[in-house]
Design an enzyme around this catalytic site. Structure first.
Site, PDB file in Angstrom:
ATOM      1  N   ASP A 116      -1.298   2.163  -3.656  1.00 20.93           N
ATOM      2  CA  ASP A 116      -1.125   2.808  -2.368  1.00 20.93           C
ATOM      3  C   ASP A 116      -2.428   3.567  -2.089  1.00 20.93           C
ATOM      4  OD1 ASP A 116       0.146   3.895  -0.052  1.00 20.93           O
ATOM      5  OD2 ASP A 116       0.575   5.723  -1.187  1.00 20.93           O
ATOM      6  N   ASP A 158      -3.003   6.601   0.685  1.00 22.78           N
ATOM      7  CA  ASP A 158      -2.840   8.024   0.949  1.00 22.78           C
ATOM      8  C   ASP A 158      -2.087   8.697  -0.199  1.00 22.78           C
ATOM      9  OD1 ASP A 158      -3.893   8.199   3.771  1.00 22.78           O
ATOM     10  OD2 ASP A 158      -2.332   6.702   4.058  1.00 22.78           O
ATOM     11  N   ASN A 216       1.425   1.563   3.907  1.00 20.86           N
ATOM     12  CA  ASN A 216       2.302   1.571   5.080  1.00 20.86           C
ATOM     13  C   ASN A 216       1.626   2.183   6.298  1.00 20.86           C
ATOM     14  OD1 ASN A 216       4.464   0.323   3.866  1.00 20.86           O
ATOM     15  ND2 ASN A 216       5.721   2.164   3.651  1.00 20.86           N
ATOM     16  N   ASN A 217       0.431   2.701   6.137  1.00 18.40           N
ATOM     17  CA  ASN A 217      -0.295   3.290   7.261  1.00 18.40           C
ATOM     18  C   ASN A 217      -0.755   2.165   8.190  1.00 18.40           C
ATOM     19  OD1 ASN A 217      -2.183   4.493   9.001  1.00 18.40           O
ATOM     20  ND2 ASN A 217      -2.725   6.028   7.476  1.00 18.40           N
ATOM     21  N   HIS A 220       4.793  12.226   6.885  1.00 17.18           N
ATOM     22  CA  HIS A 220       3.565  12.236   6.094  1.00 17.18           C
ATOM     23  C   HIS A 220       3.069  13.670   5.964  1.00 17.18           C
ATOM     24  CE1 HIS A 220       3.461   7.887   6.553  1.00 17.18           C
ATOM     25  NE2 HIS A 220       3.683   8.073   7.839  1.00 17.18           N
ATOM     26  N   LYS A 243       6.370  -1.463   2.644  1.00 17.82           N
ATOM     27  CA  LYS A 243       7.098  -0.991   1.462  1.00 17.82           C
ATOM     28  C   LYS A 243       8.308  -0.168   1.890  1.00 17.82           C
ATOM     29  CE  LYS A 243       3.360   1.100   0.402  1.00 17.82           C
ATOM     30  NZ  LYS A 243       2.334   1.984  -0.201  1.00 17.82           N
TER      31      LYS A 243
END
Length: 311
Positions: free
Chosen positions: A32, A34, A66-67, A191, A222
């Site tokens: 991942d 972030d 996922n961003n 977030h 995800k």
């Protein structure tokens, strides 16, 4: 090789020789972004050296995020800017990119897509050749008088910092057609920002549309398996037993790894902490076991001594 060291689902904090043995055993590393390799515009200390060293030692490294707010080409620029100089665009699998692939290759959508999302989503749709509806409503338009296109065959929801009530209303109208696909880039609820503030995620917008339409969205990012299927389709020999998924969020990253049959590692530089993982591990509720990482590290910089031993 899943659980080869007896740590499957144990939430075991590892260091030193255990990390070195794990790195030697695995050929594919999924990270991942972030909270794992950077925070905003700051790389996590040691992360660039870890990623560059893995690549230079012949490991296959991928980034699953996922961003959806930026296209892959912008991610490449960010990686380079923060010192990840060996990262190539084909290693990056964002929820916006995978959503475009799903619409083109799986759904084979015959018509236009109505998008709630940032420019990153639209850019990936353009790159994939997926037509979408361009917004051209006048400033005073309302759901009572705006135009609705008969060509819309899918609604795609992602993070949208310019969300309007009209966008939600139009999407709700399109979704009344049961043949209209309903997709979400991801279902992240929020977030973290600085000073304890949070930013609502795509999951909030998706939830609003699910209530309005009475339908459930198909989630591309995800913890859905589709991002891993994208990697497997583009790179030969990707064996789940040879993969390690490294993330900072139990409900997305670790669950994603579990859903795909991968060994999982939680790094404590982001959202989830070891106490939460231990609560899931000790729970009598069996589905919670999918949220328990196999391994835990304070930071992926804990990988660095392993490379020093190899060099």
């Amino acid at each position: 090789m899943a659980g080869a060291f007896g740590f499957k689902g144990s939430c075991q904090k590892i260091r030193g020789p255990e990390i070195r043995n794990l790195l030697e055993a695995k050929e594919f590393f999924l990270f991942d972004c972030d909270g794992v390799i950077w925070h905003g515009e700051n790389a996590i200390t040691g992360a660039p050296k870890v990623v560059n060293s893995l690549i230079r030692h012949g490991k296959n490294v991928f980034f699953v995020t996922n961003n959806c707010t930026r296209p892959r080409e912008n991610y490449v620029s960010k990686f380079y800017r923060l010192g990840f100089t060996d990262v190539m665009q084909e290693q990056i699998f964002s929820s916006s990119y995978c959503s475009a692939l799903y619409l083109r290759d799986v759904a084979k959508v015959q018509g236009k897509v109505f998008v709630i999302g940032c420019e990153g989503v639209r850019k990936e749709l353009r790159e994939a050749g997926v037509p979408f509806l361009e917004e051209d409503d006048p400033p005073d338009a309302t759901i009572y008088n705006c135009a609705l296109s008969p060509d819309v065959k899918a609604v795609l929801v992602g993070h949208d910092d310019k969300l309007t009530f009209l966008k939600l209303a139009k999407a709700s109208c399109y979704l009344r057609d049961p043949e209209c696909l309903f997709l979400a880039t991801d279902n992240d609820p929020w977030h973290p920002l600085r000073d304890g503030r949070i930013l609502p995620g795509s999951g909030c917008l998706t939830a609003a549309l699910e209530v309005a339409s009475g339908r459930k969205a198909t989630v591309i990012g995800k913890p859905s398996r589709f991002m891993f299927e994208c990697i497997s389709s583009q790179f030969r020999g990707v064996d789940p037993a040879q993969c390690l998924m490294v993330g900072d969020r139990l409900e997305t990253d670790v669950l994603f790894g579990s859903n795909c049959g991968l060994d999982t590692m939680l790094t404590l530089t982001g959202v989830s902490q070891i106490e939460e993982a231990e609560e899931y591990r000790d729970s009598e509720h069996s589905p919670n076991q999918s949220l328990v990482p196999d391994y835990v590290v304070d930071t992926i910089a804990d990988f660095l001594p392993a490379f020093e031993d190899q060099d």
